[in-house]
Design a protein around this motif. Structure first.
Motif, short mmCIF file in Angstrom:
data_model
loop_
_atom_site.label_atom_id
_atom_site.label_comp_id
_atom_site.label_asym_id
_atom_site.label_seq_id
_atom_site.Cartn_x
_atom_site.Cartn_y
_atom_site.Cartn_z
N ALA A 63 0.86 -1.19 0.00
CA ALA A 63 0.00 0.00 0.00
C ALA A 63 0.89 1.23 0.00
O ALA A 63 2.10 1.15 0.17
N SER A 64 0.28 2.40 -0.20
CA SER A 64 1.04 3.64 -0.15
C SER A 64 1.13 4.13 1.30
O SER A 64 0.31 3.78 2.15
N GLN A 65 2.15 4.95 1.55
CA GLN A 65 2.30 5.50 2.90
C GLN A 65 1.12 6.39 3.25
O GLN A 65 0.67 6.43 4.41
N THR A 66 0.59 7.12 2.27
CA THR A 66 -0.58 7.97 2.51
C THR A 66 -1.78 7.13 2.93
O THR A 66 -2.55 7.52 3.82
N TYR A 67 -1.95 5.99 2.28
CA TYR A 67 -3.06 5.10 2.64
C TYR A 67 -2.98 4.70 4.11
O TYR A 67 -3.99 4.71 4.83
N ILE A 68 -1.78 4.36 4.57
CA ILE A 68 -1.61 3.94 5.96
C ILE A 68 -1.78 5.12 6.92
O ILE A 68 -2.47 5.03 7.95
N SER A 69 -1.15 6.26 6.61
CA SER A 69 -1.22 7.41 7.53
C SER A 69 -2.64 7.91 7.68
O SER A 69 -3.05 8.32 8.77
N HIS A 70 -3.42 7.90 6.61
CA HIS A 70 -4.81 8.36 6.71
C HIS A 70 -5.62 7.46 7.63
O HIS A 70 -6.41 7.94 8.45
N ARG A 71 -5.43 6.16 7.52
CA ARG A 71 -6.24 5.25 8.34
C ARG A 71 -5.79 5.25 9.80
O ARG A 71 -6.62 5.07 10.70
N VAL A 72 -4.51 5.49 10.04
CA VAL A 72 -4.07 5.64 11.43
C VAL A 72 -4.62 6.93 12.03
O VAL A 72 -5.00 6.98 13.21
N ALA A 73 -4.70 7.98 11.21
CA ALA A 73 -5.24 9.26 11.70
C ALA A 73 -6.71 9.14 12.08
O ALA A 73 -7.19 9.87 12.95
N LEU A 74 -7.45 8.21 11.46
CA LEU A 74 -8.87 8.05 11.78
C LEU A 74 -9.09 7.65 13.23
O LEU A 74 -10.18 7.86 13.78
N LEU A 75 -8.07 7.08 13.87
CA LEU A 75 -8.22 6.64 15.26
C LEU A 75 -8.32 7.82 16.22
O LEU A 75 -8.67 7.64 17.38
N ARG A 76 -8.03 9.04 15.77
CA ARG A 76 -8.16 10.23 16.61
C ARG A 76 -9.56 10.82 16.58
O ARG A 76 -9.84 11.80 17.27
N LEU A 77 -10.44 10.24 15.80
CA LEU A 77 -11.81 10.75 15.69
C LEU A 77 -12.64 10.33 16.90
O LEU A 77 -12.40 9.28 17.50
N VAL A 78 -13.62 11.15 17.22
CA VAL A 78 -14.59 10.78 18.26
C VAL A 78 -15.47 9.66 17.72
O VAL A 78 -15.57 9.47 16.49
N PRO A 79 -16.14 8.90 18.58
CA PRO A 79 -16.92 7.74 18.10
C PRO A 79 -17.96 8.10 17.04
O PRO A 79 -18.20 7.32 16.10
N GLU A 80 -18.60 9.26 17.16
CA GLU A 80 -19.63 9.62 16.18
C GLU A 80 -19.05 9.77 14.78
O GLU A 80 -19.65 9.32 13.79
N LEU A 81 -17.86 10.37 14.69
CA LEU A 81 -17.25 10.55 13.37
C LEU A 81 -16.64 9.25 12.86
O LEU A 81 -16.60 9.01 11.64
N ARG A 82 -16.17 8.39 13.76
CA ARG A 82 -15.71 7.07 13.32
C ARG A 82 -16.85 6.29 12.65
O ARG A 82 -16.67 5.67 11.59
N GLN A 83 -18.00 6.34 13.27
CA GLN A 83 -19.15 5.62 12.71
C GLN A 83 -19.54 6.21 11.37
O GLN A 83 -19.96 5.49 10.45
N ALA A 84 -19.40 7.52 11.22
CA ALA A 84 -19.73 8.16 9.95
C ALA A 84 -18.79 7.67 8.85
O ALA A 84 -19.20 7.51 7.69
N VAL A 85 -17.52 7.43 9.18
CA VAL A 85 -16.58 6.88 8.19
C VAL A 85 -16.98 5.46 7.81
O VAL A 85 -16.96 5.09 6.62
N VAL A 86 -17.35 4.65 8.80
CA VAL A 86 -17.77 3.27 8.52
C VAL A 86 -19.04 3.27 7.67
O VAL A 86 -19.18 2.47 6.73
N ASN A 87 -19.97 4.16 7.97
CA ASN A 87 -21.21 4.22 7.19
C ASN A 87 -20.93 4.54 5.72
O ASN A 87 -21.54 3.97 4.81
N HIS A 88 -20.01 5.47 5.50
CA HIS A 88 -19.66 5.81 4.11
C HIS A 88 -19.02 4.62 3.40
O HIS A 88 -19.31 4.34 2.23
N TRP A 89 -18.15 3.90 4.12
CA TRP A 89 -17.52 2.73 3.52
C TRP A 89 -18.55 1.64 3.20
O TRP A 89 -18.49 1.00 2.13
#
Length: 418
Positions: free
Chosen positions: A180-206
């Protein structure tokens, strides 16, 4: 009784000897998944994936770790039984040494060739109802981890130690290992800083992108804005995004501020216009703008005196009750002119009283023409003059100053004497 307890009448040693005799002395070697040479495999002409993506990234992974997932292949006769229209192409490939037709794993085959692998693991299928349906089923069933789950896996892996370097994995090193690309990994690691409501919004979009219908209604967040904008906000501002109180345009500005300034914005002490100007600066130069200086009040217009208004004369100053300097010992005071002395009759007889001050001149106003008016005289205080004839008179003055003067008066006298 059998030679080996628990086996009844069986003789294992005799059975092993009989098996060796049947094999003609050949050794038994445990077998894993079968393998095939890369040049023995041909891509399926019915492959639904016309463009293969990220082949180079996968090739780097295969070069370091090998292929861990076997490719599903079909014998040529099984493939032609379903797709006879490709008979000429398949028979030509067989004459050139092809043994199997790839059913699943076309990207892996292309990456294996680019990585220079000689052999790859295969899984041979001799019966298949419909190769096309089987391919669709595998693609649908191959539902990977959602972005949040991927971020968790990447984060945990980054804590592990790379056996080659002896150090924890870097994002770049991990990207090369997983293809994978480094950007792909860094973006997904950054998602762990989201509050639960925004994490769920990312999962819903996926899930929506995967074609999975959910009963959850609300915000849908793609990975990129969630990782590059919302994940850089304070948690209270993330909550504002989840409730709709903070728009994306404003969040894209505030996320560039350091945390202290984000707090000032959340508390209403920083406008979005000021935040946009501060966001242009590096973090080390960002600070709150200086408060505006208070405006000075306009001077009031001077009141002009009326011609017939009486002229105000200054109030008379209080009469001088005495000199600001204390009278030295042996000097007569205004209140007591008797010769008090200080135990030195000679000094008392030699001291001369000072000359009386001249009477002050009265102040005259223009209207009075110089004439005196009652209450218009101002008494001007004249300092007492002390005549020093001998050194002992100066000594007496110094003693009086030391005993009676305040600190300010001492400083004044000291400057005067200097």
């Amino acid at each position: 009784m059998s030679p080996t307890p628990g086996l009844g009448d069986r003789d294992l040693e005799a059975e092993r000897a009989a098996a060796r005799a049947r094999l003609g002395g050949q050794k038994l070697i445990p077998q894993g998944l079968p393998t095939a040479r890369v040049d023995q495999l041909m891509p399926s002409p019915e492959n639904g994936r016309k463009t293969l993506h990220k082949v180079a990234e996968l090739a780097r992974t295969l070069k370091s770790d090998g292929m861990n997932t076997a490719m599903t292949v079909l014998p040529p006769d099984v493939f032609l039984a379903k797709y006879p229209q490709h008979k000429a192409a398949v028979q030509k490939a067989v004459r050139e040494g092809v043994v199997y037709v790839v059913h699943h794993g076309h990207r892996r085959l292309a990456a294996a060739k680019e990585a220079g692998l000689q052999e790859v693991p295969i899984l041979v299928r001799h019966t298949v109802t419909s190769p096309r349906i089987a391919a669709i089923q595998e693609n649908l069933q191959r539902m990977g981890l959602n972005p949040i789950e991927e971020g968790e896996e990447f984060h945990q892996t980054l804590q592990e130690v790379d056996e080659e370097t002896g150090k924890p994995y870097s994002q770049r090193g991990l990207a090369e290992r997983v293809g994978a690309s480094q950007t792909y990994i860094s973006h997904r690691v950054a998602l762990l800083r989201l509050v639960p409501e925004l994490r769920q919004a990312v999962v819903n979009h996926w899930l929506k992108e995967q074609g999975v219908e959910t009963d959850i209604e609300g915000l849908l967040l793609p990975v990129r804005p969630a990782a590059t904008v919302y994940a850089r906000l304070r948690q209270d501002l993330q909550q504002a995004v989840a409730t709709g109180a903070l728009a994306y345009e404003d969040a894209a500005v505030v996320c560039k501020l350091r945390e202290g300034l984000q707090g000032a914005f959340a508390e209403g002490n920083l406008t979005i216009e000021a935040a946009a100007e501060i966001a242009k600066l590096p973090h080390v130069q960002q600070k709150l703008p200086d408060p505006p200086e208070p405006e000075e009040p306009a001077p009031e217009p001077e009141k002009q005196a009326r011609p017939d208004a009486p002229v105000q004369t200054p109030a008379p100053e209080p009469e001088d009750v005495g000199s600001p300097f204390p009278t030295p010992r042996g000097e007569p005071t205004p209140e007591n002119t008797d010769d008090q002395g200080d135990g030195n009759p000679a000094a008392a007889s030699d001291a001369q009283p000072p000359a009386p001050p001249a009477p002050p001149a009265p102040l005259a106003t223009p209207e009075s023409g110089g004439d005196k008016e009652p209450g218009s005289e101002v008494v001007v205080a004249v300092p007492r003059v002390i005549e020093l004839r001998e050194k002992k008179d100066l000594d007496q003055l110094v003693l009086a100053l030391i005993e009676h003067l305040t600190d300010e008066e001492r400083d004044y006298v000291r400057q005067h004497l200097l």
